[in-house]
Write a protein that holds these residues in place. Structure first.
Motif, PDB file in Angstrom:
ATOM      1  N   ARG A  65       0.792  -0.956  -0.315  1.00 37.70           N
ATOM      2  CA  ARG A  65       0.122  -0.134   0.106  1.00 37.70           C
ATOM      3  C   ARG A  65       0.602   1.134   0.081  1.00 37.70           C
ATOM      4  O   ARG A  65       1.672   0.983   0.511  1.00 37.70           O
TER       5      ARG A  65
ATOM      6  N   ARG B 137      -0.094   6.329   3.696  1.00 38.50           N
ATOM      7  CA  ARG B 137      -0.954   7.381   3.969  1.00 38.50           C
ATOM      8  C   ARG B 137      -0.798   8.184   5.318  1.00 38.50           C
ATOM      9  O   ARG B 137      -0.276   7.810   6.339  1.00 38.50           O
TER      10      ARG B 137
ATOM     11  N   PHE C  71      -2.830   9.759   0.994  1.00 42.03           N
ATOM     12  CA  PHE C  71      -2.643   8.693   0.266  1.00 42.03           C
ATOM     13  C   PHE C  71      -0.927   9.802   0.620  1.00 42.03           C
ATOM     14  O   PHE C  71      -1.314  11.008   0.044  1.00 42.03           O
TER      15      PHE C  71
ATOM     16  N   ASP D  83      -8.819  -5.057   2.601  1.00 38.43           N
ATOM     17  CA  ASP D  83      -9.268  -3.490   2.810  1.00 38.43           C
ATOM     18  C   ASP D  83      -8.741  -3.504   1.671  1.00 38.43           C
ATOM     19  O   ASP D  83      -7.788  -2.703   0.508  1.00 38.43           O
ATOM     20  N   GLU D  84     -10.056  -2.655   0.187  1.00 38.24           N
ATOM     21  CA  GLU D  84      -9.973  -2.626  -0.927  1.00 38.24           C
ATOM     22  C   GLU D  84      -8.738  -1.175  -1.061  1.00 38.24           C
ATOM     23  O   GLU D  84      -8.520  -0.514  -2.349  1.00 38.24           O
ATOM     24  N   ASP D  85      -9.188  -0.028  -0.022  1.00 39.59           N
ATOM     25  CA  ASP D  85      -9.036   1.126  -0.888  1.00 39.59           C
ATOM     26  C   ASP D  85      -7.690   1.772   0.439  1.00 39.59           C
ATOM     27  O   ASP D  85      -7.867   2.677   0.118  1.00 39.59           O
ATOM     28  N   GLY D  86      -7.324   0.539   1.083  1.00 37.41           N
ATOM     29  CA  GLY D  86      -5.991   0.781   1.696  1.00 37.41           C
ATOM     30  C   GLY D  86      -5.830   1.759   2.610  1.00 37.41           C
ATOM     31  O   GLY D  86      -4.968   2.646   2.591  1.00 37.41           O
ATOM     32  N   ASP D  87      -6.950   2.075   2.792  1.00 31.27           N
ATOM     33  CA  ASP D  87      -7.165   3.068   4.230  1.00 31.27           C
ATOM     34  C   ASP D  87      -6.792   2.569   6.111  1.00 31.27           C
ATOM     35  O   ASP D  87      -7.320   3.075   6.855  1.00 31.27           O
ATOM     36  N   GLY D  88      -6.926   0.857   5.613  1.00 36.51           N
ATOM     37  CA  GLY D  88      -6.546   0.519   7.697  1.00 36.51           C
ATOM     38  C   GLY D  88      -7.720   0.173   7.723  1.00 36.51           C
ATOM     39  O   GLY D  88      -7.646  -0.185   8.918  1.00 36.51           O
ATOM     40  N   LEU D  89      -9.005  -0.114   7.171  1.00 34.46           N
ATOM     41  CA  LEU D  89     -10.061  -0.295   8.032  1.00 34.46           C
ATOM     42  C   LEU D  89     -10.812  -1.271   6.822  1.00 34.46           C
ATOM     43  O   LEU D  89     -10.136  -1.293   5.583  1.00 34.46           O
TER      44      LEU D  89
END
Lengths: 672, 598
Positions: A593, A596, A615, B192-198
């Motif tokens: 990833r 962010r 990000f 976590d498809e959008d990579g925001d940690g959720l």
């Protein structure tokens, strides 16, 4: 530590390298690999290291193998998912004992220096798996001694519906499974002129006619005219990983990561997304033998994922990093960067028995290899080295000699040894498979070129001696090298070379036959005394990579009032590590990833026109940074907490009050 | 030593009747219901097709959730205990059992050595009729044993593993949760498809509580979309560059649940179980939905373990929906098949076209799209089964029995609605949206899209696909061998299995596996009772050419067969008396015969 030089055999090879036909008495002998850690000793050794480490080492388990045995895993450092982590794996090939010792050497160093370990690992984690294949080492400890590359066999190597029906046999009763050479015009091998101890493939193009077959010591127990084809019937864990999986090849397994131990490793990697680098000790190699400089992938990173193709070389943005790390490694081994590259990782021209895979070339080892999986499928740094090889040993010996004799100072940047005929000759025992073009005579630098074509994947069992590309008939420069290596080895451990003892082979009663050659494992693992000089550069390698992991930190944070309850938040995130927070392959594989940020806002506060998260772009190593600006409404004041979160580079956060400007005290350079 | 003349063993594979032939089924009432309606036999007359007077009555004009499918399997097992066994392959992420039936006549032959076919469906949770197709197959086979010769023979000689859904989580969520036709394709491990940690924090929301996830739009004089002039209730069209639209489209029905400014950006799950198989698996960046590593999912691992544990599986079918395709390997251009294998798969696919109107026989990568790590490839290449992957037709193709051009497809929703006579569109009336002010919307209702057939086509889909499955008759089967004592091989006559039987067109091994000497175990022909001096395979039954002439130490001939239908092996033997010839093929069954050597 055992005496590295033992004299146990009845005779020794003559210095002129001629075939020593009267060698060997068949008496039981000490193994040349005494001093290596056995399976039984390994858990105890790890427990001792952990208990002596002042709390720095923690013995855990990677998981269980197919037989339900726990695969030991040593953790050093926090183990927190938010800290950068580094994994070292050894012993995926049961024959590669030296890798396990090099992994243990790191743990020993940390255990003996807990204070420096504490400093080094304050905000990062080192995981070490010293041995994954728990069967191979017991194979050579067993009777008779033998090499076993795979885990204990459940594979029906010759697909005849029978398991283990044709194992090797100790024909001469010396307690060792060695090689047999049988004089046979159908064999593809010839003696090297002047060096009859060593065989090499006959080159038909040059009119050479084969004179010898090479077999594993033993009978054709099942009468199928294959000799000991079920000797090593297990899956080689080192070839069981998904990337460039060698379909249908012997020892690769039924499917990608079919084996429990290999699955335990990939599961561990999936669960520990913070592992940013993996070092594999084994036959995979991108450190000792650097990757070819001219071969890089250049995919369109912006194109969508539709119809993407797998890559077959590192992305061009990543390749310089890999080359630099390899250069640093070779320098730490006392080798100049220009040292002959292929030969460093060379095991010499393998005298390859018909039914067994030999020491894989680097290209072969990459197929289904763990380091390849780590880079291509996990998008993380996959490093690999054998740690020791005959080529390396001879190069180091020559280096010492050369320095003493002529002080050649070859260590200059970019110095090319090809300018110096004779340099590294000893290391020129060419890699029999990968350096097909290594025919340019002494000292020619050879960089391995393209990997084997797909057709080689599809022709298992056809990789006979005739297909192995040896040196040309007119290139005998490496002959002395193999002899020199043998002499070096025998000088330290006479039992490592068995000589060639005439036997009457029961399946070839009328043909001249000899048993012997290198003792099992002798070409793969040096006498243990060599570890003394080998361990420090490998401890340094692990410490260096640990220090090079990406480290994302906040450098500047400020919150300036703009009036009317509006504030501008500006912060700069910086990568203080050496490696980028995300390799290009991390992006291409979509497995890493982007870094962010999250803003913690006081009650009533809001980011104007946007979310409180976002990000960052790629943060290059050595200070790569990015500034973020956001407009905030802070009706009732209060502190804003800025948090940056990197998957591989750790986390950082800092609270900032309106009007405040913070600059990290230890940051290089001033604020912008 | 007395040397005896050769005698021959001729072996050929099973017969197959491909295509639909007459006289198949019994007669049956048109509609059967599970709540057994009283049927007065004096007043009803069965139509051809489904079984007459079945023991287990199933409403094949309905869909079933996982429990419903499992109940059908249990009912069938209870009604036919000698022909079936209830099996559980494993558990899903959310703990649902992956259930199936093993169907064969247990009292005839050893099931472990019968050629077997593995059939599953519904790996994509929303592709629901695939599940009914497999359950219908079990029902049809069991209810017709002893009634339809073809079925009787199949269960006597072959074995079927029938697994209606290998994604029970997705299936149940699709039925029970608000959804549109496309939701719940994958499995339920949070990603976590959008990579925001959720994880899975912002999926679509059923804003009006009608069980449908429609598409939202907002009236906008600067919008780029407008209702289709001809079908304003069904379609939105993008306006030309020089035109002004009336709406802006806002995607699926839902809110910004996590306040990140994005709507529905991280819905439940986030991977594709049909990209997780260990044949040319590639990571997420190359292949969306691959998940962490091959067989990282409990469902795929369970199915893989099951199939590999049954090496007698020689053919496989894996049902999907939408598009009307009979797909075959490979999923990527670089993974070319052996030519002979490709010819075979294509032949079977073409036979399927004749049974499944509107379906096309396609090569996956070339005619549809590239797939790395798909079940179809794994099954064909790694598990080494002849595999086809039929995808149920959209109703439109079935309704009109023709290929639709792009323009016609646009109009299909309206025509479908007309033919189905019931409401096919979900409507989202104007609603206050916390992120967008007032929005409205609509879309195809969950079960009314081109993806799922209406009741009257469902039965047809189920039956036709089942009929295609019965090309399992093409599975290899060592049926018989003839031979006898005599002089110089003149006895090499071929057993004729009967006029109604054609050769099994699936070889005991794919050519790929002959080439790679896979899998373990070959097809040895063993002779006992006399001493074998030599053996060889003859290229032509009456011809003089023998391909090699060596025998194994135990008097066996164990070279691979490359001929798909028959092979002739001659043995040179010493001695006299009775010789027992035994053929044992991993995927072709066993057969033996005793001959007298004079």
């Amino acid at each position: 530590m055992p005496d590295p030089v033992r004299s146990s055999r009845g005779s020794r090879p003559r210095r002129d390298g001629s075939l020593d036909r009267d060698v060997g008495s068949g008496a039981a002998v000490a193994s040349p690999w005494d001093g290596y850690t056995s399976d039984a000793e390994l858990p105890r050794a790890l427990e001792r290291l952990a208990s002596a480490s002042a709390g720095q080492l923690h013995l855990e388990s990677l998981g269980t193998d197919a037989q339900g045995r726990s695969i030991p895993l040593m953790r050093a450092g926090s183990g927190r998912p938010e800290d950068p982590a580094f994994l070292v794996v050894a012993g995926l090939d049961g024959r590669h004992l030296i890798g396990t010792e090099l992994a243990l050497a790191v743990l020993r160093h940390l255990s003996e220096h807990p204070d420096s370990a504490r400093t080094l690992l304050a905000d990062r984690t080192l995981y070490v798996v010293p041995r994954v294949d728990l069967d191979g080492i017991e194979a050579w400890r067993g009777t008779p001694h033998r090499e076993q590359a795979g885990i204990d066999g459940t594979a029906d190597t010759d697909r005849d519906g029978l398991l283990g029906e044709d194992p090797a046999d100790d024909l001469d009763g010396d307690g060792t499974i060695a090689l047999v050479r049988v004089r046979d015009p159908d064999g593809g091998w010839i003696e090297r002129p002047g060096h009859p101890d060593f065989l090499r493939p006959a080159v038909a193009d040059k009119g050479e006619v084969g004179a010898w077959r090479i077999l594993v010591e033993g009978r054709d127990d099942d009468g199928d005219e294959h000799w000991n084809e079920e000797e090593d019937a297990g899956v080689r864990l080192s070839r069981n990983f998904p990337t460039r999986f060698p379909w249908f090849e012997r020892g690769s397994g039924v499917y990608q990561v079919s084996e429990a131990a290999a699955r335990a490793l990939v599961e561990f990697l999936a669960e520990h997304r913070n592992i940013g680098a993996v070092l594999v000790y084994g036959f995979e190699d991108n450190l000792l033998t650097p990757l070819p400089e001219g071969k890089a992938s250049d995919p369109d990173m912006d194109r969508g994922r539709w119809n993407r193709q797998p890559l077959d070389a590192p992305i061009k943005a990543d390749l310089p990093l890999l080359l630099e790390l390899a250069k640093q490694y070779r320098e730490s081994l006392g080798l100049p960067n220009g040292a002959k590259k292929v030969s460093l990782g060379s095991y010499g021209v393998a005298m390859t028995p018909e039914e067994l895979g030999d020491i894989p070339s680097r290209t072969e080892a990459a197929q289904g290899g763990l380091a390849e999986f780590v880079y291509y499928a996990r998008g993380r740094l996959g490093l690999a080295t054998p740690g020791w090889s005959p080529g390396l040993q001879m190069a180091r010996a020559k280096q010492d000699e050369g320095t003493d004799r002529k002080g050649d100072g070859d260590g200059s940047e970019g110095g090319e040894s090809k300018d110096e005929p004779g340099a590294n000759d000893a290391g020129a025992a060419t890699d029999g498979k990968s350096s097909a073009d290594a025919t340019g005579g002494s000292g020619t630098e050879v960089v391995e070129t393209a990997p084997a074509g797909p057709e080689s994947h599809d022709t298992p069992g056809e990789t006979g001696a005739g297909e192995r590309k040896g040196p040309g008939a007119d290139d005998e420069s490496d002959l002395t090298d193999e002899g020199a290596f043998r002499d070096w080895l025998v000088g330290r451990d006479p039992s490592a070379w068995l000589g060639w003892k005439p036997i009457t082979h029961p399946d070839f009663p009328d043909q001249e036959a000899f048993v012997g050659g290198y003792a099992p494992l002798a070409r793969i693992n040096p006498p243990i005394a060599v570890l003394d000089s080998l361990a420090p550069p490998h401890v340094a390698l692990v410490e260096r990579v640990l220090a090079q992991l990406p480290r994302v930190r906040l450098r500047d944070v400020r919150l300036d009032a703009l009036g009317n309850g509006l504030y501008e938040l500006r912060f700069t995130a910086e990568n203080t590590g050496y490696l980028p927070d995300r390799l290009a392959q991390g992006q291409y594989s979509a497995e890493v990833r982007p870094t962010r940020f999250e803003l913690g806002l006081p009650g009533g506060a809001a980011v104007m026109g946007g979310p409180s998260r976002g990000f960052l772009g790629r943060l290059e190593g050595s200070g790569g940074s990015e500034e973020v600006r956001r407009l905030l409404r802070l009706p009732s004041g209060g502190k804003v907490t800025v948090k940056v979160i990197s998957e591989l580079g750790g986390r950082d956060e800092h609270p900032i009050a309106p009007g405040e400007h913070w600059h990290r005290p230890d940051a290089k350079g001033g604020s912008r | 030593m007395r040397t005896r003349p050769l005698f021959a063993a001729a072996v050929r594979s099973a017969a197959a009747v491909l295509g639909i032939t007459g006289g198949l089924g019994g007669l049956l009432p048109l509609v059967s219901t599970r709540v057994a309606a009283e049927v007065n036999p004096a007043q009803t007359f069965p139509a051809l097709g489904a079984p007459d007077d079945p023991k287990v009555r199933v409403s094949w004009d309905h869909f079933n959730d996982v429990a419903g499918l499992t109940q059908i399997l249990r009912d069938l097992n209870a009604a036919y205990p000698d022909l079936s066994e209830f099996i559980v392959l494993g558990r899903s992420v959310e703990g649902r059992e992956i259930t199936g039936l093993r169907v064969t006549n247990e009292r005839q032959g050893n099931p472990d050595t019968k050629p077997a076919m593995y059939i599953d469906g519904n790996i994509h949770g929303n592709e629901v009729q695939a599940g009914e197709t497999v359950a219908y197959t079990a029902w049809y086979l069991l209810e017709n044993y002893g009634k339809v010769d073809r079925v009787t023979r199949l269960l006597d000689e072959k074995e079927f593993f029938l697994v209606p859904t290998i994604n029970p989580d997705g299936r149940d969520h699709w039925f029970h949760d608000p959804a549109n036709p496309h939701n719940f394709r994958g499995g339920m491990i949070p990603i976590d498809e959008d990579g925001d940690g959720l994880f899975d924090e912002d999926g679509p929301d059923d804003m009006d509580g009608d069980g449908q996830i429609t598409r939202m739009r907002i009236a906008d004089p600067w919008g780029r979309w407008k209702p289709d002039p001809d079908y304003p209730d069904f379609l939105m069209v993008e306006v030309d560059r020089d035109e002004r639209g009336t709406y802006t489209l806002l995607g699926q029905e839902g809110f910004d649940n996590d306040g990140d400014g994005e709507i529905n950006e991280d819905d439940p799950g986030g991977y594709d179980p049909n990209r997780n198989w260990p044949w040319l698996w590639q990571p997420e960046g190359i292949q969306y939905g691959a998940h962490d590593y091959p067989f990282s999912l409990p469902e795929t691992k369970a199915v893989g373990d099951f199939v590999l544990a049954h090496p007698n599986i020689a053919a496989a079918q894996t049902y999907h929906h939408n598009g009307g395709m009979i797909l075959r390997s490979p999923g990527s251009e670089s993974a070319r098949m052996e030519r002979a294998d490709d010819d075979l798969f294509a032949f079977i696919g073409e036979r399927g076209e004749s049974m499944l109107p509107g379906y096309h026989s396609y090569v996956l990568w070339k005619d549809l799209y590239q797939v790395w790590g798909g079940e179809l490839d794994w099954s064909s290449r790694c598990a080494r089964c002849r595999t086809a992957s039929p995808t149920s037709c959209g109703p439109e193709e079935n309704l009109y029995r023709k290929d639709l051009g792009e323009g016609e497809k646009d109009a299909s929703a309206a025509r479908r609605s007309c033919a189905i006579c019931s409401r096919t569109r979900a409507v989202l009336n104007e609603i206050d949206h916390p992120d967008y002010e007032k929005v409205e919307g609509g879309g195809t209702a969950k079960v009314s899209s081109g993806r799922v057939p209406p009741s009257f086509l469902l039965e047809e889909e189920l039956h036709r696909n089942m009929a295609f499955t019965l090309t399992a008759e093409a599975m290899p089967l060592i049926l018989d061998h003839r031979g006898g004592g005599g002089e110089r091989g003149r006895q090499r006559t071929l057993a004729h299995p009967g006029r109604d039987r054609q050769p099994g067109i699936i070889p005991t091994r794919l050519h790929q596996d002959v080439r790679h000497e896979e899998p373990t175990g070959q097809e040895p022909v063993q002779v006992e009772g006399v001493r074998v001096l030599a053996a060889g395979r003859f290229l032509i039954r009456t011809g003089p050419r023998c391909a090699g002439s060596t025998a194994g130490p135990s008097g066996s001939w164990s070279k691979p067969w490359v001929d798909s239908s028959r092979t002739w092996v001659e043995f040179l033997v010493a001695g006299s008396g009775n010789a027992r010839i035994r053929v044992d093929a991993l995927r072709g069954g066993t057969a033996e015969r005793t001959v007298s050597v004079p």
